[in-house]
Design an enzyme around this catalytic site. Structure first.
Site, mmCIF file in Angstrom:
data_model
loop_
_atom_site.group_PDB
_atom_site.id
_atom_site.type_symbol
_atom_site.label_atom_id
_atom_site.label_comp_id
_atom_site.label_asym_id
_atom_site.label_seq_id
_atom_site.Cartn_x
_atom_site.Cartn_y
_atom_site.Cartn_z
ATOM 1 N N ARG A 124 0.090 22.663 0.423
ATOM 2 C CA ARG A 124 1.142 23.653 0.659
ATOM 3 C C ARG A 124 1.206 24.697 -0.452
ATOM 4 O O ARG A 124 2.131 25.509 -0.503
ATOM 5 C CB ARG A 124 2.509 22.962 0.780
ATOM 6 C CG ARG A 124 2.707 22.244 2.107
ATOM 7 C CD ARG A 124 3.968 21.389 2.125
ATOM 8 N NE ARG A 124 5.129 22.045 1.581
ATOM 9 C CZ ARG A 124 5.807 21.636 0.504
ATOM 10 N NH1 ARG A 124 5.408 20.551 -0.166
ATOM 11 N NH2 ARG A 124 6.869 22.295 0.086
ATOM 12 N N LYS A 125 0.225 24.707 -1.332
ATOM 13 C CA LYS A 125 0.191 25.702 -2.413
ATOM 14 C C LYS A 125 -0.412 27.003 -1.872
ATOM 15 O O LYS A 125 -1.523 27.407 -2.210
ATOM 16 C CB LYS A 125 -0.604 25.167 -3.597
ATOM 17 C CG LYS A 125 0.072 23.963 -4.265
ATOM 18 C CD LYS A 125 -0.737 23.421 -5.422
ATOM 19 C CE LYS A 125 -0.041 22.219 -6.060
ATOM 20 N NZ LYS A 125 -0.823 21.631 -7.163
ATOM 21 N N THR A 126 0.367 27.635 -0.998
ATOM 22 C CA THR A 126 -0.067 28.850 -0.330
ATOM 23 C C THR A 126 0.798 30.026 -0.763
ATOM 24 O O THR A 126 1.860 29.856 -1.368
ATOM 25 C CB THR A 126 0.030 28.682 1.191
ATOM 26 O OG1 THR A 126 1.368 28.283 1.537
ATOM 27 C CG2 THR A 126 -0.941 27.617 1.686
ATOM 28 N N THR A 258 -6.572 27.602 -1.772
ATOM 29 C CA THR A 258 -5.728 28.734 -1.405
ATOM 30 C C THR A 258 -5.169 29.482 -2.618
ATOM 31 O O THR A 258 -5.099 30.707 -2.615
ATOM 32 C CB THR A 258 -4.559 28.282 -0.509
ATOM 33 O OG1 THR A 258 -3.877 27.171 -1.125
ATOM 34 C CG2 THR A 258 -5.070 27.857 0.860
#
Length: 273
Positions: A124-126, A258
């Site tokens: 979720r490191k977007t 990402t």
């Protein structure tokens, strides 16, 4: 599908309130060209930008295809002013997404050279507002999306364990989650891996462990005959992938796919009719 409101926001950010630069008369044709080798992604978003501006678009490759330096990946035909209004947004999005896809493809390649069954996943490191584009870029590169958002899976992290204990935290979330929702449990030592499995984890996340520690954790899970997936995560780079792929894990998740991917160099070129 990219909402019109999102495209308008992208364009407004770039054009501002008094765009003189793009007041160019007539019609033009354009082409988006790769300036270096890489895996192409983000073409759906670039296409949506030009279509929003009533510029005809034709892609010459598909998301996930490899392009060589000099290859044309997209062509446009339409009003010069609208074409030029959209080109920077289209280049930025496609370049960023293609960088993510290219890095993912390299990680997948290195993993498969060791073990064909290992999956490479993102996290979720977007970038806020670009998660959909970045997740699709990972898929274009051959990777897995992991959970798209918090509703897709429960992840029991160290702060949950600190508050409720390992077994208590898993029990707490199992009672509240749907039967369709998997529970992943983060552990920070090989010894805790079988404990998490026994307490009801579906996936055991081996967080910030070295390859040797990860392999010991996987061996402990196998010795316990635990019916779980083992995932390695925590600062893993593309160079580290072969070492982790050799440990026996099912999944290697990498935030760097990402948050640290280098943009693929693309250029938009146009000429009057």
């Amino acid at each position: 599908m990219i909402p019109d409101s999102t495209i308008e926001r992208w364009l407004q950010e770039d054009l501002g309130h008094h765009d003189v630069t793009n007041h160019v008369p007539g019609e033009t044709q354009g082409r988006l060209v790769a300036k270096e080798d890489g895996v192409v992604a983000g073409l759906d978003a670039a296409t949506a930008v030009f279509e929003y501006l009533d510029v005809d678009v034709e892609t010459t490759v598909e998301n996930g295809d490899r392009a060589d330096a000099g290859d044309v990946v997209l062509r446009t035909d339409g009003p010069a002013q609208e074409t030029l209004r959209g080109e920077r947004v289209a280049v930025n999005i496609t370049g960023h997404a293609s960088g993510v896809a290219t890095k993912t493809r390299e990680a997948v390649k290195r993993a498969r050279e060791v073990d064909e069954s290992v999956r490479i996943a993102c996290t979720r490191k977007t970038t806020p507002g670009l998660r959909g584009i970045e997740k699709r870029a990972v898929v274009a590169g051959g990777g897995d999306t992991h959970r798209l958002d918090l509703s897709h899976m429960v992840m029991v992290k160290d702060n949950h364990v600190a508050e409720m204990g390992l077994t208590g935290a898993i029990k707490h979330f199992r009672e509240r989650a749907s039967f369709t929702t998997k529970i992943e449990v983060e552990v920070e030592s090989p010894e805790d891996a079988p404990r998490a499995a026994e307490a009801g984890a579906d996936i055991v996340l081996l967080d910030n462990l070295s390859p040797d520690e990860t392999e010991r954790a996987v061996e402990r899970l196998r010795a316990a005959e635990a019916d779980v997936l083992a995932e390695a995560s925590g600062g893993i780079t593309v160079a580290d992938v072969p070492d982790y792929a050799a440990t026996g894990v099912d999944v290697i998740s990498m935030g760097s796919l990402t948050h640290s991917a280098q943009t693929l160099d693309l250029s938009f070129r146009s000429g009057g009719l």
